[in-house]
Scaffold this motif. Structure first.
Motif, PDB file in Angstrom:
ATOM      1  N   PHE A 151     -43.590  -7.059  31.014  1.00  0.00           N
ATOM      2  CA  PHE A 151     -44.737  -6.531  31.484  1.00  0.00           C
ATOM      3  C   PHE A 151     -45.498  -5.358  30.747  1.00  0.00           C
ATOM      4  O   PHE A 151     -46.668  -5.344  30.347  1.00  0.00           O
ATOM      5  N   LYS A 152     -44.577  -4.581  30.045  1.00  0.00           N
ATOM      6  CA  LYS A 152     -45.050  -3.458  29.367  1.00  0.00           C
ATOM      7  C   LYS A 152     -45.758  -3.761  28.024  1.00  0.00           C
ATOM      8  O   LYS A 152     -46.839  -3.359  27.696  1.00  0.00           O
ATOM      9  N   GLU A 153     -45.112  -5.055  27.342  1.00  0.00           N
ATOM     10  CA  GLU A 153     -45.826  -5.308  26.118  1.00  0.00           C
ATOM     11  C   GLU A 153     -47.139  -5.995  26.448  1.00  0.00           C
ATOM     12  O   GLU A 153     -48.170  -5.848  25.563  1.00  0.00           O
ATOM     13  N   ARG A 154     -47.214  -6.803  27.531  1.00  0.00           N
ATOM     14  CA  ARG A 154     -48.664  -7.304  27.933  1.00  0.00           C
ATOM     15  C   ARG A 154     -49.714  -6.404  28.178  1.00  0.00           C
ATOM     16  O   ARG A 154     -50.739  -6.475  27.937  1.00  0.00           O
ATOM     17  N   VAL A 155     -49.338  -5.319  28.907  1.00  0.00           N
ATOM     18  CA  VAL A 155     -50.074  -4.162  29.136  1.00  0.00           C
ATOM     19  C   VAL A 155     -50.457  -3.594  27.579  1.00  0.00           C
ATOM     20  O   VAL A 155     -51.845  -3.123  27.367  1.00  0.00           O
ATOM     21  N   TYR A 156     -49.675  -3.192  26.703  1.00  0.00           N
ATOM     22  CA  TYR A 156     -49.990  -2.641  25.585  1.00  0.00           C
ATOM     23  C   TYR A 156     -50.874  -3.652  24.887  1.00  0.00           C
ATOM     24  O   TYR A 156     -51.960  -2.942  24.120  1.00  0.00           O
ATOM     25  N   ALA A 157     -50.525  -5.143  24.788  1.00  0.00           N
ATOM     26  CA  ALA A 157     -51.466  -5.942  24.095  1.00  0.00           C
ATOM     27  C   ALA A 157     -52.753  -5.774  24.632  1.00  0.00           C
ATOM     28  O   ALA A 157     -53.841  -6.165  24.111  1.00  0.00           O
ATOM     29  N   THR A 158     -52.874  -5.913  26.066  1.00  0.00           N
ATOM     30  CA  THR A 158     -54.048  -5.624  26.766  1.00  0.00           C
ATOM     31  C   THR A 158     -55.156  -4.667  26.341  1.00  0.00           C
ATOM     32  O   THR A 158     -56.155  -4.687  25.952  1.00  0.00           O
ATOM     33  N   LEU A 217     -55.590 -10.432  14.642  1.00  0.00           N
ATOM     34  CA  LEU A 217     -54.781  -9.421  14.082  1.00  0.00           C
ATOM     35  C   LEU A 217     -54.329  -8.201  14.671  1.00  0.00           C
ATOM     36  O   LEU A 217     -53.196  -7.974  14.508  1.00  0.00           O
ATOM     37  N   GLY A 218     -55.074  -7.737  15.278  1.00  0.00           N
ATOM     38  CA  GLY A 218     -54.894  -6.448  16.043  1.00  0.00           C
ATOM     39  C   GLY A 218     -53.623  -6.566  17.214  1.00  0.00           C
ATOM     40  O   GLY A 218     -52.713  -5.932  17.135  1.00  0.00           O
ATOM     41  N   VAL A 219     -53.894  -7.673  17.999  1.00  0.00           N
ATOM     42  CA  VAL A 219     -52.858  -7.934  18.888  1.00  0.00           C
ATOM     43  C   VAL A 219     -51.549  -8.583  18.413  1.00  0.00           C
ATOM     44  O   VAL A 219     -50.520  -8.024  18.737  1.00  0.00           O
ATOM     45  N   LEU A 220     -51.661  -9.147  17.298  1.00  0.00           N
ATOM     46  CA  LEU A 220     -50.534  -9.683  16.697  1.00  0.00           C
ATOM     47  C   LEU A 220     -49.635  -8.410  16.027  1.00  0.00           C
ATOM     48  O   LEU A 220     -48.636  -8.228  16.101  1.00  0.00           O
ATOM     49  N   GLY A 221     -50.509  -7.599  15.447  1.00  0.00           N
ATOM     50  CA  GLY A 221     -49.911  -6.212  14.870  1.00  0.00           C
ATOM     51  C   GLY A 221     -49.123  -5.597  15.882  1.00  0.00           C
ATOM     52  O   GLY A 221     -48.043  -5.001  15.650  1.00  0.00           O
ATOM     53  N   ILE A 222     -50.025  -5.220  17.203  1.00  0.00           N
ATOM     54  CA  ILE A 222     -49.092  -4.538  18.110  1.00  0.00           C
ATOM     55  C   ILE A 222     -48.098  -5.015  18.630  1.00  0.00           C
ATOM     56  O   ILE A 222     -46.907  -4.481  18.980  1.00  0.00           O
ATOM     57  N   THR A 223     -48.118  -6.618  18.641  1.00  0.00           N
ATOM     58  CA  THR A 223     -46.904  -7.354  19.091  1.00  0.00           C
ATOM     59  C   THR A 223     -45.734  -7.091  18.375  1.00  0.00           C
ATOM     60  O   THR A 223     -44.609  -7.091  18.611  1.00  0.00           O
ATOM     61  N   ALA A 224     -45.995  -7.356  16.778  1.00  0.00           N
ATOM     62  CA  ALA A 224     -44.989  -7.332  16.072  1.00  0.00           C
ATOM     63  C   ALA A 224     -44.273  -5.916  15.926  1.00  0.00           C
ATOM     64  O   ALA A 224     -43.119  -5.806  15.891  1.00  0.00           O
ATOM     65  N   ALA A 225     -45.249  -4.877  16.029  1.00  0.00           N
ATOM     66  CA  ALA A 225     -44.688  -3.611  16.286  1.00  0.00           C
ATOM     67  C   ALA A 225     -43.638  -3.432  17.397  1.00  0.00           C
ATOM     68  O   ALA A 225     -42.829  -2.790  17.239  1.00  0.00           O
ATOM     69  N   GLY A 226     -44.096  -3.741  18.329  1.00  0.00           N
ATOM     70  CA  GLY A 226     -43.126  -3.903  19.677  1.00  0.00           C
ATOM     71  C   GLY A 226     -41.957  -4.698  19.454  1.00  0.00           C
ATOM     72  O   GLY A 226     -40.886  -4.213  19.962  1.00  0.00           O
ATOM     73  N   PHE A 227     -42.082  -5.913  18.770  1.00  0.00           N
ATOM     74  CA  PHE A 227     -40.888  -6.391  18.413  1.00  0.00           C
ATOM     75  C   PHE A 227     -39.927  -5.748  17.590  1.00  0.00           C
ATOM     76  O   PHE A 227     -38.665  -5.642  17.951  1.00  0.00           O
ATOM     77  N   VAL A 228     -40.430  -5.123  16.463  1.00  0.00           N
ATOM     78  CA  VAL A 228     -39.717  -4.547  15.546  1.00  0.00           C
ATOM     79  C   VAL A 228     -38.901  -3.334  16.151  1.00  0.00           C
ATOM     80  O   VAL A 228     -37.871  -3.003  16.014  1.00  0.00           O
ATOM     81  N   SER A 229     -39.687  -2.710  17.207  1.00  0.00           N
ATOM     82  CA  SER A 229     -39.290  -1.440  17.895  1.00  0.00           C
ATOM     83  C   SER A 229     -38.166  -1.635  18.838  1.00  0.00           C
ATOM     84  O   SER A 229     -37.257  -0.944  19.034  1.00  0.00           O
TER      85      SER A 229
END
Length: 183
Positions: free
Chosen positions: A31-38, A65-77
């Motif tokens: 849920f949190k990652e979806r909110v960040y990406a939104t 690319l922006g959403v992919l970037g925040i998603t990749a950052a969340g995954f690595v985090s």
């Protein structure tokens, strides 16, 4: 005939995440990652719209690319956090969960991305696609906030106060993200 429990029906995402340990925590992560990406998608679309001279292909790639970037950052985090807390690399199942969480965040680009592709191929004017994408993101955040507050055990007037506070905080977040993308 079997079906969902009459007490409470879970969503598809929650059902998929239920396989993993700590279902509540897994769903919170999702849920949190979806909110960040939104929030990120909304900020990007707002910046592109405000620029007034973007091309549809640029708008599409900026969003994806922006959403992919925040998603990749969340995954690595999440991987780094797991290493720090558990002192080991995530197991195969835990990595599966982290990929599901990331996949959910990428899902936030689907409808706005389709709108921008329609503008790119000339079906919609870019301005219309951007405004519709902004609407999709705003409605998504509003519905998420409303459901979260509605599920709380607060009295109705406290729910209203919390919802208003969330709206103000969301506006501050969007302002800061737009400002960050615009400079």
């Amino acid at each position: 005939m079997t079906g969902p429990s009459p007490r409470r029906r879970k969503g598809r995402a929650q059902d998929r995440l239920a396989e993993f340990e700590g279902t509540g925590d897994a769903f919170v992560m999702y849920f949190k990652e979806r909110v960040y990406a939104t929030f990120t998608g909304l900020a990007i679309v707002l910046v592109v719209w405000a620029s007034g001279h973007a091309e549809a292909d640029h708008a599409f790639f900026a969003l994806v690319l922006g959403v992919l970037g925040i998603t990749a950052a969340g995954f690595v985090s999440d991987v780094i956090s797991h290493l720090a807390v558990h002192q080991e690399f995530p197991s195969r199942n835990e990595l599966g969960l982290l990929f599901q969480v990331a996949g959910g965040a990428l899902g936030t680009v689907l409808i706005p991305g389709i709108l921008l592709v329609l503008a790119w191929v000339g079906v919609l004017p870019l301005e219309t696609a951007l405004i519709a994408a902004i609407g999709v993101y705003v409605v998504t955040l509003a519905v998420v906030g409303w459901f979260a507050v509605r599920r709380s055990k607060l009295t109705w007037w406290k729910q209203l106060l919390v919802l208003l506070a969330l709206v103000v905080l969301a506006l501050i977040v969007v302002f800061l993200q737009v400002l960050g993308h615009a400079v």
